[in-house]
Motif scaffolding. Sequence first.
Motif, PDB file in Angstrom:
ATOM      1  N   GLU A 187       0.794  -1.222   0.000  1.00  0.00           N
ATOM      2  CA  GLU A 187       0.000   0.000   0.000  1.00  0.00           C
ATOM      3  C   GLU A 187       0.827   1.274   0.000  1.00  0.00           C
ATOM      4  O   GLU A 187       0.281   2.372  -0.105  1.00  0.00           O
ATOM      5  CB  GLU A 187      -0.942   0.003   1.224  1.00  0.00           C
ATOM      6  N   ASP A 207       4.930  -6.589  -0.631  1.00  0.00           N
ATOM      7  CA  ASP A 207       4.674  -7.784   0.184  1.00  0.00           C
ATOM      8  C   ASP A 207       4.807  -9.042  -0.674  1.00  0.00           C
ATOM      9  O   ASP A 207       3.814  -9.691  -1.009  1.00  0.00           O
ATOM     10  CB  ASP A 207       3.266  -7.705   0.794  1.00  0.00           C
ATOM     11  N   GLY A 235       4.494  -5.843   7.866  1.00  0.00           N
ATOM     12  CA  GLY A 235       4.565  -7.237   7.437  1.00  0.00           C
ATOM     13  C   GLY A 235       4.971  -8.248   8.488  1.00  0.00           C
ATOM     14  O   GLY A 235       5.428  -9.338   8.139  1.00  0.00           O
ATOM     15  N   ASP A 239       1.600 -10.767   5.419  1.00  0.00           N
ATOM     16  CA  ASP A 239       2.657 -10.397   6.369  1.00  0.00           C
ATOM     17  C   ASP A 239       3.743 -11.478   6.288  1.00  0.00           C
ATOM     18  O   ASP A 239       3.655 -12.525   6.938  1.00  0.00           O
ATOM     19  CB  ASP A 239       2.090 -10.287   7.792  1.00  0.00           C
TER      20      ASP A 239
HETATM   21 MG    MG Z   1       1.437  -4.701   5.709  1.00  0.00          MG
END
Ligand code: MG
Length: 431
Positions: free
Chosen positions: A193, A234, A258, A265
Amino acid sequence: MTAKNRSKRSCDYPMLSFEEAWRRISGALKPLPPVQEPLESVTGLALAGDVIARENIPPFAASTMDGYAVISGDASCERSIAGEQHAGVKLDLAVTEGTAVRIMTGAPVPAGADAVIPFEQTAEANDRVRLLSIVGPGDNIRAIGQDIAAGETVLKKGSVLGPAEIGLLAMLGHSQVPVHPRPRVSVMATGDELIPIHAIPRLGQIRNSNAPAIATALRVCGFDAVALPQTVVDDAAALERAIVEALSDSDMLITSGGVSMGTRDLVKSVLARLGEILVGRVAIKPGKPLTFAMIHGKPVFGLPGNPVSSLVCFEQFIRPALRRMSGLRLLGRPCVDVRLEQGLRHDPDRTEFQRAIVERDPDGFTARGNGPQGSSRLKSLSGANALFVLPAGTGDYPAGSRVMALLINQPEASEDLPTGSLVRKFQSPWG
Ligand code: MG
Ligand code: AMP
């Protein structure tokens, strides 16, 4: 890598107490090997060995006043002036019975003289000086080695090099100094994001505020990030590549994001594959998912992504870890006992660090929380000068009760971290 084949889920890591997490972290770290550094670049570093004076300071008997060098036992109260001795030049002047030499502060005392009488206690006319008071042997003279004697230990290993220490080293001719270097730290923000500060977020995107915040936290404690923090998506392969590369060029890596329970994560599982995770969950608030791993002898801190969690964990774990790697002895901020202006809610399962404002009043210290304490609400840290340390096992605190506050704007003052159980031992730096 999918959620299914991850080697270990976040919740598989034991929930450690704050104390145990720090014990594991500090146990894995040691000061970086000593290096010789030029005196100009050692400010704030820890000395890696004792410094023994090779010379006397002062190296010659020197006047401490502007006045006249005289023989103190000379009965005559008027002397003829045999010359003038300035600092920095050694003239072949000598003082004999009935004579005096004009002398300036820091100048070598001429042969024969055993005292200096300040100008203020004399009257001079026609190349003669009258002594208006009595001087004794040694008056207003710094004897050889009076400040530092050759062979003396001037600075002990572990001393922090501030203005006085650097002045002493310069005085003694040490242009190169054995120190523990500052760790080189890489910072990496992770998250699909994240967008740069100058970009306009689309739905679901947020600006990467942790990277500049962490880089600033590093700078505030005297460390620079190795390079501008980078952002990684990620994705396990991308994370692994970035972590390996960052570690090749640094002594410590700090990641953000994460490390929680989400299917994206992935930082914990990548760290587990590359090295050993020593801390995977901690009973603290904020910062429960804090992760600490050692990869080929180098520490990696996986900070949770929430902005407050990442900075509070930096304060509680990374700052002392960096100081430990730098050979600095003092790791814990000072704590004070404060009276709460308002009541606090506290979850007894975790040691909580609430952002607070502490003020001194005639009866000691009073304090209040710095607004709502959500771990995404970075405003709670802005303007805060303290963290309330609310140990696990304690419940709510009513207004007027006393808690310990960690003063996060004050320099470290203790060898221990003020962990929950240690909190009671801590003394106010102001007594
Ligand atoms: Mg995250
Ligand atoms: P995570 O730890 O990845 O689960 O993220 C927790 C929260 O922190 C989410 O709301 C993220 O969007 C946010 N976050 C993660 N990384 C950053 C960052 N670099 N800057 C600001 N917020 C972040």
